[in-house]
Motif scaffolding. Structure first.
Motif, PDB file in Angstrom:
ATOM      1  N   UNK A  68      -7.819  -9.856  -7.090  1.00 53.62           N
ATOM      2  CA  UNK A  68      -8.978  -9.527  -7.935  1.00 53.62           C
ATOM      3  C   UNK A  68      -9.930  -8.582  -7.207  1.00 53.62           C
ATOM      4  N   UNK A  69     -10.402  -7.548  -7.921  1.00 56.19           N
ATOM      5  CA  UNK A  69     -11.401  -6.631  -7.390  1.00 56.19           C
ATOM      6  C   UNK A  69     -12.763  -7.302  -7.455  1.00 56.19           C
ATOM      7  N   UNK A 125      -9.764  11.414   1.114  1.00 57.37           N
ATOM      8  CA  UNK A 125      -9.202  10.349   1.957  1.00 57.37           C
ATOM      9  C   UNK A 125      -8.922  10.863   3.359  1.00 57.37           C
ATOM     10  N   UNK A 126      -9.186  10.085   4.370  1.00 59.26           N
ATOM     11  CA  UNK A 126      -9.512   8.667   4.352  1.00 59.26           C
ATOM     12  C   UNK A 126     -10.998   8.375   4.148  1.00 59.26           C
ATOM     13  N   UNK A 127     -11.846   9.418   4.129  1.00 60.58           N
ATOM     14  CA  UNK A 127     -13.287   9.207   4.002  1.00 60.58           C
ATOM     15  C   UNK A 127     -13.673   9.153   2.529  1.00 60.58           C
ATOM     16  N   UNK A 128     -13.241   8.107   1.895  1.00 60.39           N
ATOM     17  CA  UNK A 128     -13.340   7.988   0.452  1.00 60.39           C
ATOM     18  C   UNK A 128     -13.868   6.628   0.054  1.00 60.39           C
ATOM     19  N   UNK A 129     -13.621   6.266  -1.185  1.00 57.31           N
ATOM     20  CA  UNK A 129     -14.032   4.974  -1.725  1.00 57.31           C
ATOM     21  C   UNK A 129     -12.841   4.027  -1.770  1.00 57.31           C
ATOM     22  N   UNK A 130     -13.142   2.754  -1.532  1.00 60.96           N
ATOM     23  CA  UNK A 130     -12.123   1.710  -1.511  1.00 60.96           C
ATOM     24  C   UNK A 130     -12.574   0.570  -2.412  1.00 60.96           C
ATOM     25  N   UNK A 131     -11.664   0.095  -3.215  1.00 61.56           N
ATOM     26  CA  UNK A 131     -11.936  -1.089  -4.018  1.00 61.56           C
ATOM     27  C   UNK A 131     -11.667  -2.296  -3.125  1.00 61.56           C
ATOM     28  N   UNK A 132     -12.600  -3.238  -3.084  1.00 59.18           N
ATOM     29  CA  UNK A 132     -12.427  -4.453  -2.291  1.00 59.18           C
ATOM     30  C   UNK A 132     -11.762  -5.491  -3.184  1.00 59.18           C
ATOM     31  N   UNK A 133     -10.591  -5.936  -2.759  1.00 54.87           N
ATOM     32  CA  UNK A 133      -9.825  -6.934  -3.512  1.00 54.87           C
ATOM     33  C   UNK A 133      -9.562  -8.134  -2.606  1.00 54.87           C
ATOM     34  N   UNK A 134      -9.489  -9.306  -3.229  1.00 51.00           N
ATOM     35  CA  UNK A 134      -9.127 -10.514  -2.486  1.00 51.00           C
ATOM     36  C   UNK A 134      -7.619 -10.518  -2.252  1.00 51.00           C
ATOM     37  N   UNK A 135      -7.206 -10.817  -1.035  1.00 56.43           N
ATOM     38  CA  UNK A 135      -5.763 -10.876  -0.743  1.00 56.43           C
ATOM     39  C   UNK A 135      -5.099 -12.003  -1.508  1.00 56.43           C
ATOM     40  N   UNK A 136      -5.816 -13.112  -1.714  1.00 54.23           N
ATOM     41  CA  UNK A 136      -5.208 -14.292  -2.312  1.00 54.23           C
ATOM     42  C   UNK A 136      -4.766 -14.073  -3.753  1.00 54.23           C
ATOM     43  N   UNK A 137      -5.479 -13.259  -4.510  1.00 54.83           N
ATOM     44  CA  UNK A 137      -5.092 -13.078  -5.918  1.00 54.83           C
ATOM     45  C   UNK A 137      -5.217 -11.638  -6.428  1.00 54.83           C
ATOM     46  N   UNK A 146      -4.376  -3.889 -12.661  1.00 57.39           N
ATOM     47  CA  UNK A 146      -5.565  -4.216 -11.880  1.00 57.39           C
ATOM     48  C   UNK A 146      -6.267  -5.427 -12.457  1.00 57.39           C
ATOM     49  N   UNK A 147      -6.636  -6.349 -11.586  1.00 62.40           N
ATOM     50  CA  UNK A 147      -7.399  -7.536 -12.003  1.00 62.40           C
ATOM     51  C   UNK A 147      -8.816  -7.386 -11.511  1.00 62.40           C
ATOM     52  N   UNK A 164      -8.091  -6.793   0.746  1.00 61.97           N
ATOM     53  CA  UNK A 164      -7.355  -5.540   0.640  1.00 61.97           C
ATOM     54  C   UNK A 164      -8.393  -4.486   0.287  1.00 61.97           C
ATOM     55  N   UNK A 165      -8.482  -3.443   1.097  1.00 62.24           N
ATOM     56  CA  UNK A 165      -9.322  -2.302   0.761  1.00 62.24           C
ATOM     57  C   UNK A 165      -8.388  -1.240   0.206  1.00 62.24           C
ATOM     58  N   UNK A 166      -8.450  -1.094  -1.103  1.00 60.03           N
ATOM     59  CA  UNK A 166      -7.535  -0.198  -1.809  1.00 60.03           C
ATOM     60  C   UNK A 166      -8.184   1.165  -2.014  1.00 60.03           C
ATOM     61  N   UNK A 167      -7.595   2.238  -1.455  1.00 65.19           N
ATOM     62  CA  UNK A 167      -8.178   3.567  -1.639  1.00 65.19           C
ATOM     63  C   UNK A 167      -8.072   3.992  -3.104  1.00 65.19           C
ATOM     64  N   UNK A 168      -9.197   4.353  -3.682  1.00 65.52           N
ATOM     65  CA  UNK A 168      -9.206   4.738  -5.097  1.00 65.52           C
ATOM     66  C   UNK A 168      -8.476   6.047  -5.333  1.00 65.52           C
ATOM     67  N   UNK A 169      -7.808   6.121  -6.458  1.00 66.88           N
ATOM     68  CA  UNK A 169      -7.276   7.383  -6.958  1.00 66.88           C
ATOM     69  C   UNK A 169      -8.248   7.880  -8.020  1.00 66.88           C
ATOM     70  N   UNK A 170      -8.099   9.120  -8.421  1.00 68.33           N
ATOM     71  CA  UNK A 170      -8.957   9.665  -9.479  1.00 68.33           C
ATOM     72  C   UNK A 170      -8.786   8.877 -10.774  1.00 68.33           C
TER      73      UNK A 170
END
Length: 169
Positions: A74-75, A60-72, A31-32, A10-16
């Motif tokens: 976790x960032x 957004x959309x040209x921003x930062x994304x937190x990379x999270x595992x879909x399975x659990x 958030x984990x 999951x690429x989650x778009x960061x908020x401020x």
């Protein structure tokens, strides 16, 4: 903006607010974070994102994304753009994973999704770079479909280009 989904991520778009938590090292209750997250690169990217938000608003959309595992959920790292497309349709990307998540193809998977997103928003060129001795990052960019585009004394440059989009109707 909604999350971007890949087969394993999951690429989650960061908020401020989320970026402020990354900078301070304080996750919220929802958030984990995997051990080792956020890394120094995540903090630097979140700081740049906050400066951009303060100066010009949410990029957004040209921003930062937190990379999270879909399975659990976790960032495990971050990926994103260094800003919106320039007048030539070019953006620059960056990414990073915590050490325990490396070597599994996650970075290339995230980068492919960012390339897809960039193309869908009319970008014609995506650039990235890595130090000469960062062979793993060279492999990530190549695996995602980027090609070597030169080098200087310190870094090797990579890029992906697409034909200029047709004029708007």
């Amino acid at each position: 903006m909604s999350d971007l989904l890949t087969a394993r991520l999951v690429l989650h778009p960061l908020t401020a607010d989320e970026a402020e938590r990354i900078v301070s090292g304080t996750p919220d209750d929802e958030t984990r974070w995997a051990p080792g997250y956020p890394a120094e690169g995540d903090v630097l990217a979140a700081t740049r994102f906050l400066r951009t938000c303060a100066a010009t608003g949410d990029p957004h959309p040209f921003s930062n994304y937190e990379i999270r595992l879909r399975e659990d959920g976790r960032a495990i790292g971050g990926a994103g753009f260094h800003g919106p497309a320039d007048e030539y349709g070019t953006v620059t990307i960056g990414y990073g994973l915590i050490p325990s998540a490396r070597g599994r193809g996650y970075a290339a998977e995230a980068l492919r999704e960012l390339l897809r997103l960039a193309r869908a928003h009319g970008v014609t060129r995506v650039k990235g770079d890595a130090d000469h001795d960062n062979i793993a990052s060279h492999r990530v960019m190549t695996a995602a479909g980027m090609h070597p585009a030169g080098q200087d004394d310190h870094v090797r440059y990579f890029e992906t280009t697409w034909p200029t989009p047709p004029p708007a109707a």
